[in-house]
Design a protein around this motif. Structure first.
Motif, PDB file in Angstrom:
ATOM      1  N   MET A   1       7.489   1.628  -4.555  1.00 19.09           N
ATOM      2  CA  MET A   1       6.358   1.259  -5.402  1.00 19.09           C
ATOM      3  C   MET A   1       6.807   1.061  -6.844  1.00 19.09           C
ATOM      4  N   LEU A   2       7.588   1.989  -7.367  1.00 17.08           N
ATOM      5  CA  LEU A   2       8.071   1.885  -8.742  1.00 17.08           C
ATOM      6  C   LEU A   2       8.956   0.658  -8.919  1.00 17.08           C
ATOM      7  N   ALA A   3       9.749   0.346  -7.895  1.00 10.69           N
ATOM      8  CA  ALA A   3      10.620  -0.830  -7.971  1.00 10.69           C
ATOM      9  C   ALA A   3       9.812  -2.112  -8.040  1.00 10.69           C
ATOM     10  N   LEU A   4       8.717  -2.182  -7.294  1.00  9.15           N
ATOM     11  CA  LEU A   4       7.855  -3.360  -7.344  1.00  9.15           C
ATOM     12  C   LEU A   4       7.228  -3.526  -8.724  1.00  9.15           C
ATOM     13  N   LEU A   5       6.822  -2.412  -9.319  1.00 10.52           N
ATOM     14  CA  LEU A   5       6.203  -2.470 -10.642  1.00 10.52           C
ATOM     15  C   LEU A   5       7.189  -2.918 -11.714  1.00 10.52           C
ATOM     16  N   GLU A   6       8.475  -2.670 -11.484  1.00  8.24           N
ATOM     17  CA  GLU A   6       9.511  -3.053 -12.439  1.00  8.24           C
ATOM     18  C   GLU A   6      10.177  -4.383 -12.092  1.00  8.24           C
ATOM     19  N   SER A   7       9.803  -4.982 -10.967  1.00  8.79           N
ATOM     20  CA  SER A   7      10.456  -6.207 -10.498  1.00  8.79           C
ATOM     21  C   SER A   7      10.243  -7.363 -11.460  1.00  8.79           C
TER      22      SER A   7
ATOM     23  N   ALA B   1       0.839  -1.195   0.000  1.00  8.16           N
ATOM     24  CA  ALA B   1       0.000   0.000   0.000  1.00  8.16           C
ATOM     25  C   ALA B   1       0.874   1.245   0.000  1.00  8.16           C
ATOM     26  N   PHE B   2       0.496   2.199  -0.857  1.00  5.05           N
ATOM     27  CA  PHE B   2       1.257   3.438  -0.995  1.00  5.05           C
ATOM     28  C   PHE B   2       0.308   4.614  -1.157  1.00  5.05           C
ATOM     29  N   LEU B   3       0.741   5.782  -0.671  1.00  7.28           N
ATOM     30  CA  LEU B   3       0.012   7.006  -0.948  1.00  7.28           C
ATOM     31  C   LEU B   3       0.380   7.490  -2.343  1.00  7.28           C
ATOM     32  N   TRP B   4      -0.611   7.957  -3.082  1.00  4.03           N
ATOM     33  CA  TRP B   4      -0.341   8.507  -4.401  1.00  4.03           C
ATOM     34  C   TRP B   4       0.279   9.886  -4.292  1.00  4.03           C
ATOM     35  N   ASN B   5       1.321  10.108  -5.071  1.00 12.61           N
ATOM     36  CA  ASN B   5       1.960  11.413  -5.142  1.00 12.61           C
ATOM     37  C   ASN B   5       2.239  11.705  -6.611  1.00 12.61           C
ATOM     38  N   ARG B   6       1.681  12.771  -7.123  1.00 12.20           N
ATOM     39  CA  ARG B   6       1.785  13.059  -8.555  1.00 12.20           C
ATOM     40  C   ARG B   6       3.217  13.321  -8.989  1.00 12.20           C
TER      41      ARG B   6
ATOM     42  N   VAL C   1      -2.971  -4.102  -9.408  1.00 13.03           N
ATOM     43  CA  VAL C   1      -2.810  -2.711  -8.981  1.00 13.03           C
ATOM     44  C   VAL C   1      -4.175  -2.042  -8.950  1.00 13.03           C
ATOM     45  N   MET C   2      -4.533  -1.475  -7.795  1.00 11.85           N
ATOM     46  CA  MET C   2      -5.827  -0.832  -7.635  1.00 11.85           C
ATOM     47  C   MET C   2      -5.635   0.613  -7.194  1.00 11.85           C
TER      48      MET C   2
ATOM     49  N   LEU D   1       9.938 -10.261 -10.548  1.00 15.98           N
ATOM     50  CA  LEU D   1       9.109 -11.246  -9.846  1.00 15.98           C
ATOM     51  C   LEU D   1       7.622 -11.075 -10.165  1.00 15.98           C
ATOM     52  N   TYR D   2       7.233  -9.867 -10.584  1.00 19.27           N
ATOM     53  CA  TYR D   2       5.813  -9.551 -10.729  1.00 19.27           C
ATOM     54  C   TYR D   2       5.441  -9.203 -12.159  1.00 19.27           C
ATOM     55  N   GLN D   3       4.199  -9.535 -12.502  1.00 21.14           N
ATOM     56  CA  GLN D   3       3.559  -9.020 -13.713  1.00 21.14           C
ATOM     57  C   GLN D   3       2.393  -8.148 -13.256  1.00 21.14           C
ATOM     58  N   PRO D   4       2.566  -6.826 -13.325  1.00 17.47           N
ATOM     59  CA  PRO D   4       1.490  -5.950 -12.846  1.00 17.47           C
ATOM     60  C   PRO D   4       0.323  -5.859 -13.835  1.00 17.47           C
ATOM     61  N   TYR D   5      -0.877  -5.751 -13.287  1.00 24.94           N
ATOM     62  CA  TYR D   5      -2.091  -5.500 -14.057  1.00 24.94           C
ATOM     63  C   TYR D   5      -2.849  -4.379 -13.362  1.00 24.94           C
ATOM     64  N   LEU D   6      -3.194  -3.356 -14.101  1.00 26.27           N
ATOM     65  CA  LEU D   6      -3.996  -2.280 -13.549  1.00 26.27           C
ATOM     66  C   LEU D   6      -5.468  -2.663 -13.637  1.00 26.27           C
ATOM     67  N   ILE D   7      -6.155  -2.651 -12.513  1.00 25.00           N
ATOM     68  CA  ILE D   7      -7.592  -2.923 -12.501  1.00 25.00           C
ATOM     69  C   ILE D   7      -8.299  -1.586 -12.691  1.00 25.00           C
ATOM     70  N   PHE D   8      -8.900  -1.420 -13.867  1.00 29.33           N
ATOM     71  CA  PHE D   8      -9.424  -0.100 -14.222  1.00 29.33           C
ATOM     72  C   PHE D   8     -10.459  -0.262 -15.335  1.00 29.33           C
ATOM     73  N   PRO D   9     -11.483   0.610 -15.363  1.00 27.36           N
ATOM     74  CA  PRO D   9     -12.506   0.504 -16.406  1.00 27.36           C
ATOM     75  C   PRO D   9     -11.926   0.797 -17.794  1.00 27.36           C
TER      76      PRO D   9
END
Length: 253
Positions: free
Chosen positions: A101-107, A89-94, A144-145, A109-117
C-alpha cells in the motif's frame, strides 16, 4: 466497458477471503441465516454478479478498510472494485501499514488524493474540489478512501501520517446535501460507493459516476429484499433498478 459479465474475484473479494481466514468464528452479520453469494454477498436469489461490467476509466482507487468492514454484507466498497478495474484494497493497521500500500502511494505512476471531509483535516494539506489535468503532472489519479464508519475513518486519518501528506478531495456541504436529497431514507445513505461516484464525477468521468450510483441503487434494493425489511408489495420491482443500471452502462460506452 467490457461486453461480458465479470464473475472473477477482484481486490475486495480477495481481501474478504483473507480477513475471513483470520477469524476464529463466523462473522455475525444481520441476516446471517440468509444464503449468500460468495462474491456480492447478496442473497443468492438476488445475486447481481451476472450484471457486473468493468468500465473504461482513467481512475484508480485504493480502499483502506477498517478491521472487519470488509466482512459486512452491507459494505459498498466492493461495488467500486466491481466497476473500476484498477482498484486496490488493504486492511488498515495503525502500527504496521501494508508495504504494498505504501509503495503504491509513493509510486511515480500515481497521484494520490485522499477523499475526506475538509472539516476534519488537521494540517496544511491542500484541498481541491475537482481533479484536472493541471493537478496530475501526467500521473494517474489514485483516489484513496477510508472505508468504515465515520468514527473509524477519522481514527484512521489521525493515526496514519501517510494519509496526511497527500492532497484532499473534499465536497462542499451543499453538494452533499443536494446529493442526499435524491435518495430515499435508508441506512446506506452516502455510503462508500456513493461518495466514490461523486469523486468519479469530480475527476471528469460523469457517466461512469452515474453507472456506479445506479449499481449502488441496485445493491441497496437487492439487500433490502434479502433482509425482507419491507413488504415486497411496497418495493419498486427490482427489474426497474436493473434497467436503470443497464441504461447507464449503455450511455457510458
Amino acid at each position: 466497458m467490457t461486453d461480458k459479465s465479470i464473475a472473477s474475484p477482484h481486490a475486495v473479494h480477495q481481501l474478504y477471503q483473507y480477513r475471513k481466514s483470520l477469524s476464529i468464528k463466523p462473522f455475525g452479520a444481520r441476516g446471517k441465516k440468509l444464503i449468500r453469494c460468495d462474491l456480492c454477498l447478496l442473497g443468492v436469489q438476488f445475486c447481481t454478479c451476472h450484471l457486473r461490467r468493468t468500465l473504461n476509466s482513467t481512475l484508480s482507487f485504493m480502499l483502506i478498510m477498517y478491521d472487519d468492514e470488509v466482512l459486512k454484507p452491507t459494505n459498498s466498497g466492493r461495488l467500486i472494485a466491481d466497476l473500476i478495474p484498477d482498484t486496490h484494497a488493504f486492511l488498515w493497521n495503525r502500527t504496521e501499514p501494508a508495504q504494498e500500500m505504501l509503495a503504491l502511494l509513493e509510486s511515480d505512476l500515481y497521484q494520490p488524493y485522499l477523499i475526506f471531509p475538509e472539516q476534519y483535516i488537521e494540517n496544511d494539506q491542500s484541498v481541491i474540489r475537482q481533479i484536472t489535468n493541471e493537478n496530475l503532472s501526467n500521473k494517474r489519479p489514485l483516489l484513496v478512501m477510508l472505508d468504515g464508519s465515520w468514527r473509524e475513518a477519522i481514527k484512521m486519518y489521525r493515526k496514519s501520517p501517510y494519509l496526511q501528506k497527500m492532497p484532499v478531495l473534499s465536497f462542499a456541504p451543499e453538494m452533499l446535501a443536494t446529493y442526499a436529497l435524491r435518495k430515499g431514507s435508508h441506512e446506506f445513505q452516502l455510503g462508500t460507493a456513493e461518495v466514490a461516484a461523486l469523486a468519479i464525477e469530480a475527476a471528469g468521468e460523469r457517466l461512469n459516476g452515474v453507472v456506479l450510483q445506479k449499481w449502488f441503487d441496485l445493491f441497496v434494493e437487492s439487500s433490502l429484499l434479502g433482509r425482507n425489511r419491507r413488504a415486497k408489495e411496497t418495493l419498486t420491482p427490482i427489474i426497474e433498478f436493473e434497467m436503470q443500471y443497464k441504461n447507464a452502462l449503455q450511455a457510458a460506452k
